[in-house]
Design a protein around this motif. Structure first.
Motif, PDB file in Angstrom:
ATOM      1  N   VAL A 373      -2.607 -11.582  14.478  1.00 52.32           N
ATOM      2  CA  VAL A 373      -3.114 -10.396  13.776  1.00 52.32           C
ATOM      3  C   VAL A 373      -2.119  -9.256  13.974  1.00 52.32           C
ATOM      4  N   THR A 374      -1.794  -8.569  12.895  1.00 52.03           N
ATOM      5  CA  THR A 374      -0.876  -7.428  12.965  1.00 52.03           C
ATOM      6  C   THR A 374      -1.659  -6.176  13.352  1.00 52.03           C
ATOM      7  N   VAL A 375      -1.247  -5.551  14.416  1.00 51.48           N
ATOM      8  CA  VAL A 375      -1.918  -4.344  14.905  1.00 51.48           C
ATOM      9  C   VAL A 375      -1.081  -3.131  14.512  1.00 51.48           C
ATOM     10  N   LYS A 376      -1.704  -2.207  13.818  1.00 46.37           N
ATOM     11  CA  LYS A 376      -1.038  -0.974  13.400  1.00 46.37           C
ATOM     12  C   LYS A 376      -1.672   0.215  14.114  1.00 46.37           C
ATOM     13  N   THR A 377      -0.833   1.109  14.531  1.00 52.07           N
ATOM     14  CA  THR A 377      -1.347   2.329  15.148  1.00 52.07           C
ATOM     15  C   THR A 377      -1.699   3.343  14.062  1.00 52.07           C
ATOM     16  N   ASP A 378      -2.427   4.385  14.454  1.00 51.20           N
ATOM     17  CA  ASP A 378      -2.786   5.429  13.490  1.00 51.20           C
ATOM     18  C   ASP A 378      -1.548   6.123  12.940  1.00 51.20           C
ATOM     19  N   LYS A 379      -0.559   6.350  13.794  1.00 52.07           N
ATOM     20  CA  LYS A 379       0.661   7.010  13.335  1.00 52.07           C
ATOM     21  C   LYS A 379       1.427   6.136  12.345  1.00 52.07           C
ATOM     22  N   GLU A 380       1.429   4.825  12.593  1.00 47.32           N
ATOM     23  CA  GLU A 380       2.119   3.918  11.670  1.00 47.32           C
ATOM     24  C   GLU A 380       1.427   3.889  10.309  1.00 47.32           C
ATOM     25  N   ARG A 381       0.103   3.940  10.313  1.00 52.28           N
ATOM     26  CA  ARG A 381      -0.632   3.933   9.037  1.00 52.28           C
ATOM     27  C   ARG A 381      -0.322   5.193   8.227  1.00 52.28           C
ATOM     28  N   ILE A 382      -0.268   6.319   8.911  1.00 54.58           N
ATOM     29  CA  ILE A 382       0.033   7.571   8.216  1.00 54.58           C
ATOM     30  C   ILE A 382       1.481   7.580   7.736  1.00 54.58           C
ATOM     31  N   ARG A 383       2.383   7.021   8.560  1.00 50.02           N
ATOM     32  CA  ARG A 383       3.798   6.991   8.181  1.00 50.02           C
ATOM     33  C   ARG A 383       4.020   6.129   6.936  1.00 50.02           C
ATOM     34  N   GLU A 384       3.245   5.050   6.811  1.00 58.11           N
ATOM     35  CA  GLU A 384       3.408   4.162   5.653  1.00 58.11           C
ATOM     36  C   GLU A 384       3.002   4.836   4.348  1.00 58.11           C
ATOM     37  N   THR A 385       2.086   5.803   4.416  1.00 58.25           N
ATOM     38  CA  THR A 385       1.581   6.440   3.192  1.00 58.25           C
ATOM     39  C   THR A 385       2.156   7.834   2.968  1.00 58.25           C
ATOM     40  N   MET A 386       3.171   8.217   3.717  1.00 59.63           N
ATOM     41  CA  MET A 386       3.714   9.560   3.568  1.00 59.63           C
ATOM     42  C   MET A 386       4.398   9.758   2.214  1.00 59.63           C
ATOM     43  N   GLY A 387       4.916   8.705   1.627  1.00 59.88           N
ATOM     44  CA  GLY A 387       5.632   8.853   0.361  1.00 59.88           C
ATOM     45  C   GLY A 387       4.743   8.802  -0.858  1.00 59.88           C
ATOM     46  N   THR A 388       3.465   8.512  -0.689  1.00 59.93           N
ATOM     47  CA  THR A 388       2.557   8.383  -1.832  1.00 59.93           C
ATOM     48  C   THR A 388       1.730   9.647  -1.984  1.00 59.93           C
ATOM     49  N   ARG A 389       1.364   9.925  -3.230  1.00 54.26           N
ATOM     50  CA  ARG A 389       0.576  11.121  -3.515  1.00 54.26           C
ATOM     51  C   ARG A 389      -0.240  10.899  -4.778  1.00 54.26           C
ATOM     52  N   VAL A 390      -1.408  11.525  -4.811  1.00 53.67           N
ATOM     53  CA  VAL A 390      -2.280  11.431  -5.972  1.00 53.67           C
ATOM     54  C   VAL A 390      -1.684  12.229  -7.122  1.00 53.67           C
ATOM     55  N   ASN A 391      -1.737  11.649  -8.320  1.00 51.55           N
ATOM     56  CA  ASN A 391      -1.289  12.350  -9.522  1.00 51.55           C
ATOM     57  C   ASN A 391      -2.468  13.145 -10.085  1.00 51.55           C
ATOM     58  N   VAL A 392      -2.356  14.469 -10.032  1.00 52.67           N
ATOM     59  CA  VAL A 392      -3.477  15.325 -10.433  1.00 52.67           C
ATOM     60  C   VAL A 392      -3.821  15.142 -11.903  1.00 52.67           C
ATOM     61  N   SER A 393      -2.840  14.814 -12.730  1.00 52.81           N
ATOM     62  CA  SER A 393      -3.102  14.654 -14.163  1.00 52.81           C
ATOM     63  C   SER A 393      -4.009  13.472 -14.469  1.00 52.81           C
ATOM     64  N   ASP A 394      -4.182  12.558 -13.522  1.00 51.65           N
ATOM     65  CA  ASP A 394      -5.077  11.415 -13.740  1.00 51.65           C
ATOM     66  C   ASP A 394      -6.541  11.791 -13.603  1.00 51.65           C
ATOM     67  N   PHE A 395      -6.813  12.992 -13.106  1.00 49.05           N
ATOM     68  CA  PHE A 395      -8.197  13.417 -12.892  1.00 49.05           C
ATOM     69  C   PHE A 395      -8.394  14.763 -13.581  1.00 49.05           C
ATOM     70  N   LYS A 396      -9.305  14.794 -14.517  1.00 51.95           N
ATOM     71  CA  LYS A 396      -9.545  16.020 -15.274  1.00 51.95           C
ATOM     72  C   LYS A 396     -10.585  16.921 -14.601  1.00 51.95           C
ATOM     73  N   ASN A 397     -11.573  16.307 -13.983  1.00 53.75           N
ATOM     74  CA  ASN A 397     -12.686  17.080 -13.441  1.00 53.75           C
ATOM     75  C   ASN A 397     -12.699  17.130 -11.918  1.00 53.75           C
ATOM     76  N   GLN A 398     -11.582  16.745 -11.288  1.00 54.01           N
ATOM     77  CA  GLN A 398     -11.514  16.747  -9.836  1.00 54.01           C
ATOM     78  C   GLN A 398     -10.443  17.746  -9.378  1.00 54.01           C
ATOM     79  N   GLU A 399     -10.715  18.384  -8.266  1.00 54.23           N
ATOM     80  CA  GLU A 399      -9.770  19.356  -7.705  1.00 54.23           C
ATOM     81  C   GLU A 399      -9.097  18.754  -6.485  1.00 54.23           C
ATOM     82  N   TRP A 400      -7.767  18.711  -6.514  1.00 52.98           N
ATOM     83  CA  TRP A 400      -6.989  18.162  -5.408  1.00 52.98           C
ATOM     84  C   TRP A 400      -6.176  19.287  -4.764  1.00 52.98           C
TER      85      TRP A 400
END
Length: 621
Positions: A373-400
């Motif tokens: 089983v691969t064990v990931k730390t909390d810091k590693e999980r956050i580091r893996e997603t640092m380059g991704t971001r929600v595209n605000v234009s995909d949501f018309k009625n949501q505030e990001w």
């Protein structure tokens, strides 16, 4: 019988459940029983409805369910609930703890203080006894040394006599009770400052511990101890999370691990982690405060030495404020000792609530379960997603919200204690959320996510997943405290205080360029200058108007004043005239010297008088 959390039915159920647990050799506090009773009622698996009328059979069934859960000592969920109740009832922030400590100290000194302020000595022996009680009060109030140590008492007496001799006791007894109490406090500060100065000079300080040195050693040790516990806690949380993720990915693993109480163990460790973070933050704050105190105390002692040392006489206006400042700084050192002791005791006491999960999952068992089983730390999980971001234009009625568009981005109150809002209800996992992906603001509440995919799924129907999280908390009551869901279950845990109560939800402040312009005065002024607020002034005006109604104004024209015009004349005003008078002069004249001879008579029958003028001439004077 209806369900009423504030009525007698709830107290009856709590009392019965507590008595049955105690009868079976497992005494439980009333707070834990109360929480468990409401948790059982809330759990949908028990088919209770908070709005229904409970029959006698329902009450008995409820008591039995509560007792069975309270006696299940192998369930980490019970340990988590006990840990939450213990922390809630015993933890206090800096201000609360110091306030309670001062209240207890004042209560202990109250009889002695009352004895001093209410005493009315008449004899010399009674006066001496009052002075001894003042010495005891000063010593006990300062907390420096034992009152049974003769050397400490002598040192206090010497310091007190230098500023408050026994002859001043007469004027002290003539003061009011409030002034006596204030003077006793002033004497305590001055005597303590004098003793601290003597200790600094090496001429006294018996019974005074070196608190700065003690704290400089104890704070790093306490911080390191909490960090060690926190690191071990992180390792366990990462292991349990990895095992739970493997269960969702592999059905064979699910059948193998489903009987184990991994979720309960994960929640237990996460709650322990949250409490340790609070204690670590308080310890770091205490360390920063001690650094400031060391600098201020050293500077104060330096000023005292330059003011007092090698001087025959010292002005009290210069020395006394420094003594008081030394006392205040030393009192803050004493407060930090108290806080450090409290934090250390809390850290040690919380370890007992990890015993259940450590017995269920010893290190050997965890090692075998984690094979492959691969064990990931909390810091590693956050580091893996640092380059991704929600595209605000995909949501018309949501505030990001993002860091570059929100000024107070780091101060926002994130829901679910910063865990992913999607993973809690769907997977039952407490995965750390990454704010860099984007914070969703829904109904004035902020949510974070562990991945971009989770954010998109949650944003499609936030209310649905929020309700899933609520249902998950109903099944696992310890999540109410862990995820800060008190607003959802206010009737379930009224005895629990929200730890972030002093940190109110902060609304995000988004950045934008805007400008407005308004007129200086849009509406005309509405000030009524004839308005009078005084009733008597209004009465005077009314009387005046009433009198004017009965008055008539008459005018007449005379022949002499008819068509006469106003005349005016112009005159030349007399000018100011001045004269010069003769000057004063004087002269010196001879003094007249005239002598008369023969006035007494002589041998002749007639008297012959001779006048002799001896006055000097004017020109020869």
């Amino acid at each position: 019988m209806s369900w009423d959390p504030s009525g007698g039915l709830l107290r009856h159920i709590i009392r019965q459940a507590g008595q049955q647990c105690a009868a079976r050799g497992h005494p439980v506090s009333e707070s834990v029983v109360a929480f468990m009773v409401k948790a059982v009622v809330l759990d949908p698996r028990n088919d209770f409805d908070v709005d229904q009328i409970l029959t006698k059979k329902d009450v008995q069934n409820l008591i039995q369910l509560c007792v069975s859960r309270l006696l299940d000592t192998t369930n980490p969920s019970l340990s988590t609930i006990k840990m939450q109740v213990y922390f809630d009832l015993n933890y206090a922030n800096r201000a609360e703890l110091l306030r309670e400590h001062r209240r207890v100290l004042e209560g202990r000194l109250a009889p002695l203080l009352r004895d001093i302020t209410d005493s009315r000595p008449r004899t010399q022996e009674e006066m001496k006894h009052v002075y001894q009680r003042i010495v005891s009060y000063v010593l006990l109030s300062s907390g420096l040394g034992s009152p049974t140590d003769i050397e400490v008492v002598r040192e206090v007496i010497a310091a007190l006599q230098s500023i408050f001799p026994q002859t001043a006791l007469v004027s002290f007894l003539s003061l009011s009770k409030k002034d006596k109490e204030q003077q006793l406090k002033n004497l305590t500060m001055l005597v303590t400052g004098i003793r601290l100065y003597n200790k600094e000079c090496g001429k006294g300080g018996k019974g005074i511990d070196d608190l700065p040195a003690i704290l400089n050693e104890a704070i790093p040790a306490a911080t390191q101890s909490i960090e060690d516990h926190l690191n071990a806690c992180h390792v366990l949380a990462h292991h349990y999370t990895a095992l739970l993720e493997s269960m969702h990915e592999d059905q064979n693993r699910y059948r193998q691990l489903s009987s184990l109480k991994l979720k309960e163990a994960l929640f237990n460790v996460r709650q322990y982690e949250a409490f340790l973070c609070i204690l670590l933050s308080d310890t770091i704050t205490s360390g920063q405060e001690i650094e400031k105190l060391n600098v201020e105390f050293t500077a104060t002692m330096g000023q005292l030495k330059s003011t007092i040392q090698n001087k025959v006489s010292v002005d009290t206006k210069e020395a006394f404020p420094l003594f008081v400042a030394a006392f205040n700084l030393w009192s803050r050192f004493q407060d930090e000792i108290l806080l450090l002791s409290f934090l250390t005791n809390m850290t040690n006491s919380l370890q007992q609530f990890l015993e259940t999960q450590s017995q269920l999952f010893p290190e050997e068992l965890l090692t075998s379960l984690l094979e492959g089983v691969t064990v990931k730390t909390d810091k590693e999980r956050i580091r893996e997603t640092m380059g991704t971001r929600v595209n605000v234009s995909d949501f018309k009625n949501q505030e990001w919200l993002f860091p570059e568009t929100t000024t107070n981005f780091d101060e926002l109150l994130i829901q679910y204690h910063g865990f992913c809002a999607h993973a809690i209800g769907v997977k039952g996992l407490t995965l750390p959320g990454n704010p860099a992906i984007g914070i969703l603001k829904h109904k004035d509440r902020c949510y974070v996510f562990s991945s971009k995919e989770s954010a998109y799924i949650f944003a499609q129907d936030p209310d649905k997943f929020i309700q899933l999280n609520v249902e998950k908390a109903k099944e696992h009551a310890e999540l109410i405290q862990l995820l800060n869901l008190h607003h959802q279950f206010g009737y379930l845990a009224p005895h629990m205080r929200l730890r972030s109560a002093d940190k109110l939800p902060m609304k995000p402040v988004t950045k934008c360029d805007s400008g407005t312009q308004t007129d200086t005065h849009i509406l005309p002024p509405t000030i009524v200058k004839s308005y009078e607020w005084n009733e008597w002034e209004l009465r005077r005006k009314a009387i005046k108007l009433a009198n004017l109604r009965r008055k008539l104004t008459h005018a007449m024209q005379t022949d002499l004043s008819h068509l006469r015009r106003e005349n005016s004349t112009q005159v030349y005003l007399p000018k100011d005239v001045s004269t010069q008078t003769k000057r004063d002069s004087s002269s010196s004249v001879p003094r007249p010297q005239i002598f008369l001879a023969g006035l007494r008579g002589g041998s002749s029958a007639t008297t012959e008088m001779v006048k002799v003028d001896l006055t000097r001439p004017v020109d020869k004077a």
